[in-house]
Every structure is written in C-alpha cells, then in structure tokens.
Design a protein around this motif. Structure first.
Motif, PDB file in Angstrom:
ATOM      1  N   VAL A   9      -0.464  25.676 -29.732  1.00  0.00           N
ATOM      2  CA  VAL A   9      -0.347  24.224 -29.755  1.00  0.00           C
ATOM      3  C   VAL A   9      -1.653  23.631 -29.243  1.00  0.00           C
ATOM      4  O   VAL A   9      -2.531  24.343 -28.754  1.00  0.00           O
ATOM      5  CB  VAL A   9       0.835  23.729 -28.901  1.00  0.00           C
ATOM      6  CG1 VAL A   9       2.166  24.176 -29.501  1.00  0.00           C
ATOM      7  CG2 VAL A   9       0.711  24.221 -27.459  1.00  0.00           C
ATOM      8  N   SER A  10      -1.770  22.324 -29.333  1.00  0.00           N
ATOM      9  CA  SER A  10      -2.989  21.667 -28.894  1.00  0.00           C
ATOM     10  C   SER A  10      -2.970  21.455 -27.382  1.00  0.00           C
ATOM     11  O   SER A  10      -1.902  21.437 -26.755  1.00  0.00           O
ATOM     12  CB  SER A  10      -3.128  20.313 -29.583  1.00  0.00           C
ATOM     13  OG  SER A  10      -2.160  19.404 -29.089  1.00  0.00           O
ATOM     14  N   PRO A  11      -4.148  21.289 -26.772  1.00  0.00           N
ATOM     15  CA  PRO A  11      -4.190  20.980 -25.339  1.00  0.00           C
ATOM     16  C   PRO A  11      -3.428  19.705 -24.993  1.00  0.00           C
ATOM     17  O   PRO A  11      -2.835  19.618 -23.910  1.00  0.00           O
ATOM     18  CB  PRO A  11      -5.697  20.827 -25.059  1.00  0.00           C
ATOM     19  CG  PRO A  11      -6.371  21.636 -26.123  1.00  0.00           C
ATOM     20  CD  PRO A  11      -5.505  21.485 -27.334  1.00  0.00           C
ATOM     21  N   VAL A  12      -3.428  18.725 -25.893  1.00  0.00           N
ATOM     22  CA  VAL A  12      -2.687  17.486 -25.628  1.00  0.00           C
ATOM     23  C   VAL A  12      -1.191  17.776 -25.523  1.00  0.00           C
ATOM     24  O   VAL A  12      -0.497  17.235 -24.659  1.00  0.00           O
ATOM     25  CB  VAL A  12      -2.965  16.456 -26.739  1.00  0.00           C
ATOM     26  CG1 VAL A  12      -2.054  15.240 -26.581  1.00  0.00           C
ATOM     27  CG2 VAL A  12      -4.419  16.019 -26.710  1.00  0.00           C
ATOM     28  N   THR A  13      -0.675  18.651 -26.415  1.00  0.00           N
ATOM     29  CA  THR A  13       0.741  19.003 -26.364  1.00  0.00           C
ATOM     30  C   THR A  13       1.086  19.671 -25.044  1.00  0.00           C
ATOM     31  O   THR A  13       2.120  19.382 -24.429  1.00  0.00           O
ATOM     32  CB  THR A  13       1.088  19.932 -27.541  1.00  0.00           C
ATOM     33  OG1 THR A  13       0.843  19.234 -28.767  1.00  0.00           O
ATOM     34  CG2 THR A  13       2.538  20.376 -27.486  1.00  0.00           C
ATOM     35  N   VAL A  14       0.226  20.569 -24.579  1.00  0.00           N
ATOM     36  CA  VAL A  14       0.460  21.241 -23.294  1.00  0.00           C
ATOM     37  C   VAL A  14       0.479  20.220 -22.163  1.00  0.00           C
ATOM     38  O   VAL A  14       1.368  20.238 -21.296  1.00  0.00           O
ATOM     39  CB  VAL A  14      -0.614  22.316 -23.036  1.00  0.00           C
ATOM     40  CG1 VAL A  14      -0.508  22.848 -21.613  1.00  0.00           C
ATOM     41  CG2 VAL A  14      -0.464  23.455 -24.047  1.00  0.00           C
ATOM     42  N   THR A  15      -0.487  19.334 -22.144  1.00  0.00           N
ATOM     43  CA  THR A  15      -0.567  18.333 -21.087  1.00  0.00           C
ATOM     44  C   THR A  15       0.684  17.471 -21.056  1.00  0.00           C
ATOM     45  O   THR A  15       1.250  17.201 -19.989  1.00  0.00           O
ATOM     46  CB  THR A  15      -1.812  17.452 -21.283  1.00  0.00           C
ATOM     47  OG1 THR A  15      -2.972  18.275 -21.244  1.00  0.00           O
ATOM     48  CG2 THR A  15      -1.903  16.388 -20.201  1.00  0.00           C
ATOM     49  N   ARG A  16       1.150  17.035 -22.233  1.00  0.00           N
ATOM     50  CA  ARG A  16       2.330  16.165 -22.279  1.00  0.00           C
ATOM     51  C   ARG A  16       3.600  16.916 -21.908  1.00  0.00           C
ATOM     52  O   ARG A  16       4.502  16.353 -21.277  1.00  0.00           O
ATOM     53  CB  ARG A  16       2.457  15.540 -23.671  1.00  0.00           C
ATOM     54  CG  ARG A  16       1.349  14.531 -23.968  1.00  0.00           C
ATOM     55  CD  ARG A  16       1.474  13.928 -25.355  1.00  0.00           C
ATOM     56  NE  ARG A  16       0.454  12.914 -25.585  1.00  0.00           N
ATOM     57  CZ  ARG A  16       0.264  12.280 -26.741  1.00  0.00           C
ATOM     58  NH1 ARG A  16       1.030  12.568 -27.791  1.00  0.00           N
ATOM     59  NH2 ARG A  16      -0.680  11.375 -26.855  1.00  0.00           N
ATOM     60  N   ALA A  17       3.713  18.171 -22.313  1.00  0.00           N
ATOM     61  CA  ALA A  17       4.891  18.952 -21.952  1.00  0.00           C
ATOM     62  C   ALA A  17       4.957  19.166 -20.440  1.00  0.00           C
ATOM     63  O   ALA A  17       6.026  19.048 -19.823  1.00  0.00           O
ATOM     64  CB  ALA A  17       4.880  20.295 -22.686  1.00  0.00           C
ATOM     65  N   LEU A  18       3.824  19.486 -19.828  1.00  0.00           N
ATOM     66  CA  LEU A  18       3.807  19.661 -18.372  1.00  0.00           C
ATOM     67  C   LEU A  18       4.112  18.344 -17.667  1.00  0.00           C
ATOM     68  O   LEU A  18       4.797  18.324 -16.636  1.00  0.00           O
ATOM     69  CB  LEU A  18       2.446  20.198 -17.919  1.00  0.00           C
ATOM     70  CG  LEU A  18       2.144  21.649 -18.309  1.00  0.00           C
ATOM     71  CD1 LEU A  18       0.708  22.013 -17.944  1.00  0.00           C
ATOM     72  CD2 LEU A  18       3.127  22.619 -17.631  1.00  0.00           C
ATOM     73  N   ALA A  19       3.610  17.239 -18.211  1.00  0.00           N
ATOM     74  CA  ALA A  19       3.906  15.931 -17.618  1.00  0.00           C
ATOM     75  C   ALA A  19       5.395  15.628 -17.688  1.00  0.00           C
ATOM     76  O   ALA A  19       5.964  15.042 -16.762  1.00  0.00           O
ATOM     77  CB  ALA A  19       3.108  14.847 -18.333  1.00  0.00           C
ATOM     78  N   GLN A  20       6.039  16.041 -18.779  1.00  0.00           N
ATOM     79  CA  GLN A  20       7.478  15.824 -18.905  1.00  0.00           C
ATOM     80  C   GLN A  20       8.239  16.617 -17.849  1.00  0.00           C
ATOM     81  O   GLN A  20       9.157  16.094 -17.201  1.00  0.00           O
ATOM     82  CB  GLN A  20       7.947  16.219 -20.305  1.00  0.00           C
ATOM     83  CG  GLN A  20       9.438  16.002 -20.540  1.00  0.00           C
ATOM     84  CD  GLN A  20       9.830  16.263 -21.980  1.00  0.00           C
ATOM     85  OE1 GLN A  20       9.066  15.959 -22.901  1.00  0.00           O
ATOM     86  NE2 GLN A  20      11.002  16.840 -22.181  1.00  0.00           N
ATOM     87  N   LEU A  21       7.847  17.879 -17.644  1.00  0.00           N
ATOM     88  CA  LEU A  21       8.514  18.699 -16.625  1.00  0.00           C
ATOM     89  C   LEU A  21       8.231  18.155 -15.226  1.00  0.00           C
ATOM     90  O   LEU A  21       9.092  18.205 -14.349  1.00  0.00           O
ATOM     91  CB  LEU A  21       8.051  20.150 -16.737  1.00  0.00           C
ATOM     92  CG  LEU A  21       8.414  20.875 -18.037  1.00  0.00           C
ATOM     93  CD1 LEU A  21       7.986  22.335 -17.961  1.00  0.00           C
ATOM     94  CD2 LEU A  21       9.901  20.787 -18.326  1.00  0.00           C
ATOM     95  N   ALA A  22       7.032  17.632 -15.016  1.00  0.00           N
ATOM     96  CA  ALA A  22       6.709  17.043 -13.717  1.00  0.00           C
ATOM     97  C   ALA A  22       7.571  15.815 -13.470  1.00  0.00           C
ATOM     98  O   ALA A  22       8.042  15.581 -12.344  1.00  0.00           O
ATOM     99  CB  ALA A  22       5.226  16.686 -13.648  1.00  0.00           C
TER     100      ALA A  22
END
Length: 517
Positions: A39-52
């Motif tokens: 996946v893209s780095p943006v997808t990773v960042t947003r997924a981690l933000a959701q879990l946070a």
C-alpha cells in the motif's frame, strides 16, 4: 480499490495483529508496512491514525507506532435519566417543540460501509473536487500578511465584492455577510426572520436540512406544492393568506430534490405575492455552480431583480468544491441586514480568516474556471449515464423532470414498491440511496428516492449501482409462478411514453427530451 477502503482494510489487519505485541511494544515501521501490505505510505499513515484515534496504538514522531497500554476501567457514567424530565418540561410551553430530527441530513453525510455505491451523497466525489487547486490556494492563503489574524466580522471586503459580482444586479459588498457555508446562512436567516411558533412556507418537496433548521428554531414548515416550473403561485398566494406567514424559503434554480427551475413568469409572481403579503423570500441559490454543460443561459438570482429588500439571498462555494470549504454568503437590504449581522456575530463571531483567504485565492485563480468547466462536462455526462441505466434496468420508475444543473435525479417509485423496504433492500444489495420521505413536511403523495450521480467514482459505479438497485427491486416484486410451478420470466417493461414541453423519454441509450429554460 479506493483510498478509503484500502485504509479500512489495513486498519482491520493491524487491529487483528495487535495481540502479537505487548503493551508498549513497537509495531513494524511504516516502510515495513508499506512493503508487507503493498500500500502507499499515505494509506499506512491514515490507518495508524485511525487506530490511534481508537486508543489502540500510540504514535511518537521520529520513534514509530506502539501498542497502547490497556485502558483503565471506565468511570461511572452516572444517571442521566433526569434529563428526560428537564428536556420535556422545556417544551411544555412551546407552540412548536424544537426537537431536532437530523435523519434526513445524515443520510447524505453518513459514509456507507466500504464497497457500497453511494447514490445518497450530497457532495462532489473526491475525483471531481479541485483538491490540488484547493491545496495550492490554502498554501498561498497561509502566507498572506495577516492571514491568521482576526477578519472583519462581515467578512473580507474582497470576498464580499466577489460574491456581490456573482449575484449581480445592484447588490453590493455592503449588502453581504460572509458565512460558514449555506446551512449556517439558512439557520441565521430563519432565526432572524421568523419568531418561534410561527409558520414558514416551504416548497414541497424540499431540502431536509432546511426543514430540520426550521423545526429546531420552533417554526412550523407549511408545504406549498411545486412542479417542473417551481413553486405554484396560486397555491403560494393561498398559503400566505391562510397562514399569515411572513417567510418563504425556496430554491429557484435546480431545486433540491426535483431539479426544477422557477419559470420566468413565476419569478415575477413569487416576488409580487411575497411583497403583497409583507413577507421575505429566502432564496437558497445552492446549485448555481453545478450547472451542466448543455444548460441554456441561467436566470439571474431573484436577489438581482429585487430592489425592495424582499429577497434574502443565500449562496455557497461548498457544493462546487469540497464539503470542508464551508464559505458562503448572505445578501440582504434594509434593517434586516443588521439583524442578520447581529445573530451571526453572537453565534460564531466570524468565519475563520484562513478559510476566507483560501476561498479568495481559489476563485481568483485560472484553476477555478477550469474546474467549473470540467465539472459542467462531467455532470452532464453522468446525468445521461444514470438516466440511460435507469431506462434500461428500471423503466417503470418515473423521472418527471430532467435537470440541467445539480447533482441528482428525483424518481417516483412504481405502485407496489414500498419506499422504506426498497431503501433497506438497496443497502443490503450494496447501493445507498436517499429516501424521499424526509423531503416532505406533510404526507408524501407517493414513494420517491433521490439518486446522486456526482458522489460516485464514475461511469462504472453508476452502472453497477443501478444494477444493484434493480436487484433490490426484483426482491420486492418477485415474478408469480407459472401454472407448471416454474417462475415465468418478467415481461419486458416498456418505457413510459411522455411528450410535451419539458417532458422526457427514457430510452436504453439515455434520457432525451426538452429541457426547460
């Protein structure tokens, strides 16, 4: 796969793996997650933000993401049952209880589950929004001298000048207030013009958000039927006479949900009738910038033809740009302007200056005109695609009017197709539609649904969404079994014949007919 569904899938995968890490344990780096899940780095960042945001992980700049410590026991929430008595007691002396029903608004704001085709949307799909132009405008706005200071309470003079030119006629910047979008402007207007307990005349059907605002202010919406030429003057005059109302709210251009345009003769009649009744007309000009490429020249706003202060004009940039660019305007003349100004100042002080500066940067750039042309072309194309798909798959659904602006089609359901059951069945089939009931403040004459062709990704989703809707309809109207016990195939359903000025024909290749100017 859309970015949103990719984020949801990655968040689900990471959520399922959290038990592999002890509390405080470090998760794999963003680079490792990008490589593992492709996946893209943006997808990773947003997924981690959701879990946070869910409290499952903690992100530390420069260090990475870590599993969050277990939450302590939730504190006692207390007993809030006393509020039922308090809130009910407050309404005991009100002529019209100010209960807020936001269901009709939430239909167009709530995001369906991933994979559902969103025919219920109220805004442009991200692919149609001028995201790059908005980002550039916001960046330039942030560097303007004084951009983060306090703006004038009425709004930036340059932005008020721009809105005044757009409205036309003799409207000037001195007649304008910059507002936080159209919904906020309508709220301010109704609070300024009508005291609680009084009637307010509305088109029928009409925008659920306006009905919710009126009821929340303690007003009594009174429906005035409309047709393909807008609100009917003879019924409007009778409604003013019967109710003593002093306010009419209407959408003369691309009315929501019917898409109707108020005809030339009726425009003059509406202003004459309101003036004779000593009443205001709140003109919600929400869709002027959603005109389709094949539209004839647009009529001017009612406010441009009103020198006497009958019209209170509402407009916004939101629908044509992004849900988050909540910048609009109120235009009025006479003592009412001071009342509008006072209510807005008390409610919100002012619209944030960076947002106003960004709006100025956007509408003053060459990208703004390119965006408007691109949206006009795309909306025309999508309207034709949706109309053609409906004619092919659901010809029994009545489409009484083809809009040449706006972002949706308004369909009357065939007899025997219950609206609530169809809406629920459609969602089970993977397509979200807006039910017609919330658009009426009295009993509706028939079942309806509203389908937005602007909130989906493109032609493929339009075709797939109609196919899924057909599946939901077929489940509600199964074919009766033949004499031998086997189900007979459904007979071909011919498209309903329609003719005459402003009428339409549904064909398997699209929608044809005469568009009303």
């Amino acid at each position: 796969m859309s970015e949103r569904s990719s984020v949801a899938e990655l968040a689900n995968s990471l959520r399922a793996e959290l038990n592999r890490y002890s509390p405080g344990g470090k998760l794999p780096s963003s680079r490792a997650l990008v490589e593992r899940y492709r996946v893209s780095p943006v997808t990773v960042t947003r997924a981690l933000a959701q879990l946070a945001a869910e409290g499952l992980v903690v992100t530390r700049p420069g260090a990475g993401a870590f599993r969050a410590e277990p939450r302590t026991a939730a504190p006692d929430t207390g007993d809030t049952s006393w509020q039922e008595v308090a809130l009910s007691a407050d309404t005991a002396t009100e002529l019209v209880p100010r209960a807020v029903d936001a269901s009709g608004v939430l239909v167009t704001l709530a995001a369906p589950p991933p994979g559902v085709v969103e025919f219920n949307g109220g805004y442009l799909h991200p692919s149609l929004q001028p995201e790059r132009a908005l980002a550039a405008a916001l960046a330039r706005a942030g560097r303007r001298p004084g951009a983060w200071g306090r703006p004038p309470t009425d709004g930036l003079p340059e932005l008020r000048e721009w809105f005044a030119r757009e409205i036309g006629g003799s409207v000037t910047a001195a007649d304008l207030l910059v507002t936080a979008g159209g919904q906020s402007a309508i709220t301010t207007a109704l609070r300024a013009l009508a005291p609680p307990g009084t009637p307010v005349l509305v088109e029928s059907p009409t925008y659920p958000g306006m009905l919710a605002v009126a009821r929340a202010a303690g007003l009594r919406p009174v429906p005035v039927p409309a047709d393909a030429d807008g609100v009917r003057p003879e019924l409007l005059e009778a409604a003013f006479r019967a109710t003593g109302a002093r306010v009419l709210v209407c959408q003369p251009l691309f009315q929501n949900p019917t898409g109707a345009v108020l005809g030339p003769e009726r425009r003059r009649e509406v202003l004459r009738i309101a003036r004779a009744a000593g009443a205001f007309v709140v003109e919600d000009d929400f869709a002027r910038r959603l005109v389709h490429e094949d539209a004839p020249p647009l009529p001017a706003p009612l406010a441009a033809e009103d020198p006497d202060g009958v019209v209170v004009h509402v407009c916004s940039l939101t629908k044509a740009t992004s849900p988050s660019l909540r910048v609009g305007a109120l235009a009025a003349r006479g003592p009412v302007l001071e009342r509008l100004r006072a209510i807005q100042v008390v409610d919100s002080f002012f619209v944030p200056r960076p947002l106003q500066e960004a709006a100025l940067e956007l509408v003053g750039s060459p990208a703004w005109h390119r965006h408007q042309r691109a949206v006009a072309q795309e909306l025309r194309s999508r309207r034709g695609l949706l109309g053609g798909a409906l004619a092919d798959q659901l010809p029994a659904f009545a489409l009484p009017h083809i809009p040449y602006g706006g972002h949706h089609l308004w369909l009357r359901l065939p007899d025997g197709v219950p609206e609530a059951a169809l809406v629920a069945g459609a969602l089970r089939a993977g397509v979200a539609v807006a039910p017609g009931r919330p658009y009426f403040c009295a009993e509706p004459p028939a079942g309806h649904i509203r389908l937005s062709f602007a909130g989906v990704a493109g032609p493929t989703e339009i075709a797939e969404g109609v196919r899924r809707l057909r599946t939901a309809v077929d489940e509600l109207t199964p074919c009766p079994p033949a004499a031998g016990g086997a189900a007979e195939p459904a007979p071909a359903r011919p498209a309903p014949a329609r003719s005459g000025p402003g009428q339409i024909h549904l064909t398997s290749t699209g929608v044809t007919g005469t568009l009303r100017a």
